[in-house]
Design an enzyme around this catalytic site. Structure first.
Site, PDB file in Angstrom:
ATOM      1  N   ASP A 247      40.838  47.093  43.908  1.00 44.43           N
ATOM      2  CA  ASP A 247      41.104  46.570  42.733  1.00 44.43           C
ATOM      3  C   ASP A 247      42.162  47.640  42.223  1.00 44.43           C
ATOM      4  O   ASP A 247      43.421  47.243  41.505  1.00 44.43           O
ATOM      5  CB  ASP A 247      40.277  45.894  41.906  1.00 44.43           C
ATOM      6  N   ASN A 257      36.488  49.071  43.226  1.00 43.83           N
ATOM      7  CA  ASN A 257      35.951  47.894  43.959  1.00 43.83           C
ATOM      8  C   ASN A 257      35.034  47.109  43.378  1.00 43.83           C
ATOM      9  O   ASN A 257      34.456  47.975  42.320  1.00 43.83           O
ATOM     10  CB  ASN A 257      36.119  47.861  45.514  1.00 43.83           C
ATOM     11  N   LYS A 258      34.715  46.010  43.750  1.00 42.91           N
ATOM     12  CA  LYS A 258      33.620  45.406  43.139  1.00 42.91           C
ATOM     13  C   LYS A 258      32.220  46.287  43.024  1.00 42.91           C
ATOM     14  O   LYS A 258      31.871  46.996  43.794  1.00 42.91           O
ATOM     15  CB  LYS A 258      33.152  43.999  44.024  1.00 42.91           C
TER      16      LYS A 258
HETATM   17  C1  LIG Z   1      41.899  41.970  47.490  1.00 47.04           C
HETATM   18  S1  LIG Z   1      41.285  42.312  46.089  1.00 47.04           S
HETATM   19  C2  LIG Z   1      39.935  41.720  46.195  1.00 47.04           C
HETATM   20  C3  LIG Z   1      38.792  42.479  45.132  1.00 47.04           C
HETATM   21  O1  LIG Z   1      38.676  41.594  43.786  1.00 47.04           O
HETATM   22  C4  LIG Z   1      37.226  41.213  43.622  1.00 47.04           C
HETATM   23  O2  LIG Z   1      37.101  41.365  42.064  1.00 47.04           O
HETATM   24  P1  LIG Z   1      37.132  40.030  41.553  1.00 47.04           P
HETATM   25  O3  LIG Z   1      36.613  38.908  42.245  1.00 47.04           O
HETATM   26  O4  LIG Z   1      36.118  40.399  40.313  1.00 47.04           O
HETATM   27  O5  LIG Z   1      38.553  39.845  40.970  1.00 47.04           O
HETATM   28  C5  LIG Z   1      36.637  42.440  44.428  1.00 47.04           C
HETATM   29  O6  LIG Z   1      36.596  43.638  43.789  1.00 47.04           O
HETATM   30  C6  LIG Z   1      37.360  42.355  45.642  1.00 47.04           C
HETATM   31  O7  LIG Z   1      37.131  43.440  46.488  1.00 47.04           O
END
Ligand SMILES: CSC[C@H]1O[C@H](OP(=O)(O)O)[C@H](O)[C@@H]1O
Length: 368
Positions: A247, A257-258
């Site tokens: 992110d 990241n998540k």
């Molecule tokens: C390719 S960016 C994807 C990235 O975003 C996700 O978070 P969210 O679902 O909360 O927007 C997650 O961190 C992914 O790796």
């Protein structure tokens, strides 16, 4: 990518209605396929905040469309003031993904530069579309470069390549192809046997619901696992590669990241397994050096941890998981330090997670 054989992007302008932007409502996948309409800046803010759309690149493009919608609803006389307020409002929807602010700032600068242009609205829409096409191109290039990593593993192993991924860094997080999934799709289409361990990724289960859905639609072998399973699989030689999205990645290679990504990186390092983050240049924070100290980590509502939703066979329902009075902490992201990252897969190639290697791929960013 395809849903039941039909090709989709995650966001598009409604046919014959340039006042309406349409997105796949990802709150409903995999149980229902519904299109959600964006006609105002408030609709756009809601869609990002409530994760109708999510994923760094898609959040950015959605916000870019939001700036276009703001322009449609603005009187020329107070354009600059209105758009600046809109930019600040949309940026406040979610703090971690740098693509959001990057896209908004790009669109704001473009619109104000072109504000006397009689074709401003059309030119702005074309700018959004070029932005969107660029992200698709970035995702496909990430797929091509990441494919080389999978091919190297396959050449040595001569057997199925087992890849662990976390959350959803798929085409549903982008416009098409994805970031972490792009190399997987490229390998699958080239006939290389791949199998994906899909972290369910509590609390919103983007892996179990979105990544599994994507891989199933593409016919890629996969197994959904509880988040705590990855380390055990790595200890027993069942993981050849960890591939995640991002992110926000600092110019020094720290990867936000998540939540839970850091733990996978630790387990990968402990078991000598390569850990790559796949990201477009729009996800780099070129001015940030210390991810752990500086990257804002979103905290979301307690209900995401206290409850879970699923499919009853006819509708989506939520049930409570914990005692009514138990407090909850819900951190949306964590930061994996560059020292745990084997490499970064970008649209310009693969680099080490350090400033020198990153800027060698993106020399135009050196002056920042
Ligand atoms: C390719 S960016 C994807 C990235 O975003 C996700 O978070 P969210 O679902 O909360 O927007 C997650 O961190 C992914 O790796």
């Amino acid at each position: 990518m395809k849903i039941k054989g039909k090709h989709y992007h995650t966001i598009w302008l409604k046919k014959d209605d340039p006042q309406t932007v349409q997105v796949i409502d990802q709150r409903k996948i995999p149980f229902q396929f519904e299109v959600f309409n964006l006609r105002t800046v408030d609709d756009t803010y809601f869609a990002i905040k409530e994760m109708v759309v999510r994923g760094a690149p898609l959040i950015g493009i959605t916000a870019a469309f939001g700036m276009y919608l703001a322009l449609l609803n603005t009187k020329q006389k107070n354009l600059e003031e209105h758009l600046q307020k809109t930019a600040d409002y949309l940026k406040s929807s979610r703090p971690t993904a740098v693509n959001l602010a990057f896209a908004i700032d790009e669109m704001l600068e473009f619109i104000l530069k072109e504000k006397e242009n009689p074709q401003l609205i059309q030119e702005t829409l074309e700018k959004v579309h070029s932005f969107k096409e660029k992200e698709i191109h970035y995702s496909e290039k990430i797929g091509e470069y990441g494919l080389q990593i999978i091919e190297e593993i396959y050449a040595k192993k001569q057997d199925t390549v087992n890849i662990l991924t976390h959350c959803n860094a798929g085409w549903l997080a982008c416009i098409d192809w994805g970031t972490a999934t792009a190399p997987i799709y490229k390998a699958h289409r080239k006939g290389i046997p791949v199998h994906v361990w899909v972290d369910e990724t509590r609390p919103r289960n983007q892996g179990a619901r979105l990544t599994a859905y994507e891989l199933g639609e593409e016919g890629v072998q996969h197994t959904v696992i509880a988040d705590n399973t990855g380390g055990h699989l790595m200890q027993h030689g069942k993981v050849d590669l960890v591939l995640v999205g991002s992110d926000r990645t600092t110019v020094t290679g720290d990867v936000a990241n998540k939540i839970g990504t850091y733990l996978k990186a630790l387990a990968a390092r402990d078991n000598g397994i390569p850990f790559y983050a796949a990201l477009p240049s729009s996800t780099f924070d070129w001015k940030m050096e210390n991810g752990l100290a500086e990257i804002p980590v979103e905290e979301r509502g307690t209900e995401e941890v206290a409850e879970i939703e699923g499919w009853t066979g006819t509708k989506i329902r939520r049930v409570r998981l914990i005692p009514e009075n138990s407090p909850v902490a819900n951190y949306g992201f964590d930061v994996t330090p560059a020292r745990l990252v084997t490499g970064l897969i970008t649209e310009r190639g693969v680099c080490k997670a350090n400033k020198k290697s990153i800027l060698k791929l993106f020399p135009e960013k050196i002056q920042l």
